[in-house]
Scaffold this active site. Structure first.
Site, mmCIF file in Angstrom:
data_model
loop_
_atom_site.group_PDB
_atom_site.id
_atom_site.type_symbol
_atom_site.label_atom_id
_atom_site.label_comp_id
_atom_site.label_asym_id
_atom_site.label_seq_id
_atom_site.Cartn_x
_atom_site.Cartn_y
_atom_site.Cartn_z
ATOM 1 C CD GLU A 26 -8.805 -5.436 5.793
ATOM 2 O OE1 GLU A 26 -8.111 -6.099 6.596
ATOM 3 O OE2 GLU A 26 -8.812 -5.658 4.576
ATOM 4 C CB ILE A 81 -0.979 -0.009 1.203
ATOM 5 C CG1 ILE A 81 -1.942 1.173 1.126
ATOM 6 C CG2 ILE A 81 -0.238 -0.028 2.525
ATOM 7 C CD1 ILE A 81 -2.805 1.206 -0.113
ATOM 8 N N GLY A 112 -5.874 -6.868 0.905
ATOM 9 C CA GLY A 112 -6.348 -5.971 1.950
ATOM 10 C C GLY A 112 -5.483 -4.739 2.021
ATOM 11 C CD GLU A 113 -0.915 -4.166 2.532
ATOM 12 O OE1 GLU A 113 -0.061 -3.809 1.697
ATOM 13 O OE2 GLU A 113 -0.643 -4.870 3.529
ATOM 14 N N GLY A 114 -6.071 -1.742 2.035
ATOM 15 C CA GLY A 114 -6.481 -0.628 1.190
ATOM 16 C C GLY A 114 -5.922 -0.656 -0.209
#
Length: 343
Positions: free
Chosen positions: A166, A108, A308-310
């Site tokens: 998240e 990210i 994940g992690e945006g």
């Protein structure tokens, strides 16, 4: 805007915020459509990019929407359900990944750098996991609402486009439990492999979701109770961020499977609660396509991502920035002295 009043049930404050949500600015949308008709391109030739600018205008309430301070907010939490062997990675990864984010070493970080996006991580007490949902509620009602209120602070500082993501070992199990509670059906339909569990791990995930639903089934009629009993702090905070963004007219890009669980809670309260949201991508995790169809949303990208992690939201935000630049920067037929289509 407050979600921590002392009167009544704590969920009442959230419902009041939902009831007071602003609606789309149709005058701004009309202005965008009019300008689109004058730009040096065949009508409708930029497809969904043109719709994205209308969406930005509707929620920023600007006839020429701009993206000057985009932010990807990543909420990190930990989960007691990992005691059931539902993840391929240990809980220690939560704290380690926070360090990786801080050092710029995560995917990210690179995506945000490539697209000129702001990035902020919210540590939701990763050293103190929520309770194991197979044995007791993950959070109390007041704790869930207080965490939503914390998430509402994500848009402070003039953010004009918010991406939410998240990080949390075990949270695909949590998301699957939420979807099972909201939509019914077999737990196995909603459970995916998350961080890459083997077949035995997948069976444990399904069993954990089934046990949680059985334990809490008498308390799952209220979406906010679903959040408190089956959710996690990062999911509560993401729901708060989405709701605060609506109140402040900030468009939102939702990431993948887990972030969509936060959005689904709000949608279950009021289907209009996600009108200011687009969904960045179709996750390869679980039954994400099924969830998006239930929400009436078409993802912007489909890249088989499940990190994940945006990350998916950030990729889509680069696309949205390009759409806004095209709309604002393209010449009109008159400015470029280009002949328009003959009647």
């Amino acid at each position: 805007m407050s979600a921590t009043d002392n009167s009544g049930h704590p969920f009442d404050d959230i419902r009041q915020i939902v009831a007071a949500m602003p609606q789309a600015d149709q005058q701004a949308v009309a202005a965008v459509r009019a300008r689109n008709g004058e730009l040096t391109k065949p009508a409708g030739s930029l497809g969904r990019l043109e719709w994205l600018v209308e969406w930005l205008a509707a929620w920023q309430a600007k006839e020429k929407p701009v993206i000057a301070r985009p932010l990807v907010a990543v909420f990190a939490g930990s989960h007691g359900v990992t005691a059931q062997g539902v993840s391929a990675f240990p809980d220690a990864v939560n704290q380690q990944m926070l360090g990786n984010f801080a050092n710029g070493g995560a995917a990210i970080n690179q995506i945000c750098a490539a697209y000129g996006l702001g990035f902020k991580v919210f540590d939701l007490a990763v050293d103190m996991p929520t309770r194991d949902i197979t044995r007791e509620p993950a959070m109390g009602d007041k704790d869930a609402v207080a965490t939503m209120a914390f998430g509402m602070e994500a848009i402070a500082g003039g953010t004009d486009l918010l991406g939410i993501g998240e990080m949390g070992i075990g949270n695909t199990t949590i998301a699957a439990a939420i979807f099972t509670a909201l939509y019914g059906g077999e737990a196995a339909h909603w459970v995916g492999r998350g961080t890459g569990v083997d077949d035995a791990g997948l069976e444990r995930k399904v069993a954990a979701v089934e046990a949680a639903i059985a334990l809490h089934r008498d308390h799952l009629d209220d979406p906010l109770a679903v959040l408190a009993r089956l959710g996690g702090r990062e999911i509560a905070a993401m729901a708060g961020a989405i709701l605060a963004a609506r109140s402040e007219r900030v468009p939102v890009v939702v990431d993948g499977y887990v972030a969509t669980a936060a959005a689904a809670i709000l949608h279950a309260i009021d289907p209009r609660a996600l009108d200011h949201c687009v969904f960045g991508h179709l996750s390869a995790e679980g039954a994400h396509r099924d969830v998006l169809e239930r929400l009436g949303k078409v993802p912007l990208l489909a890249l088989d991502m499940r990190l994940g992690e945006g990350s998916g939201a950030a990729m889509a935000m680069g696309l949205i920035k390009a759409a806004a630049h095209c709309h604002a920067g393209m010449a009109t037929f008159a400015e470029a002295a280009v002949a328009q289509k003959l009647d």
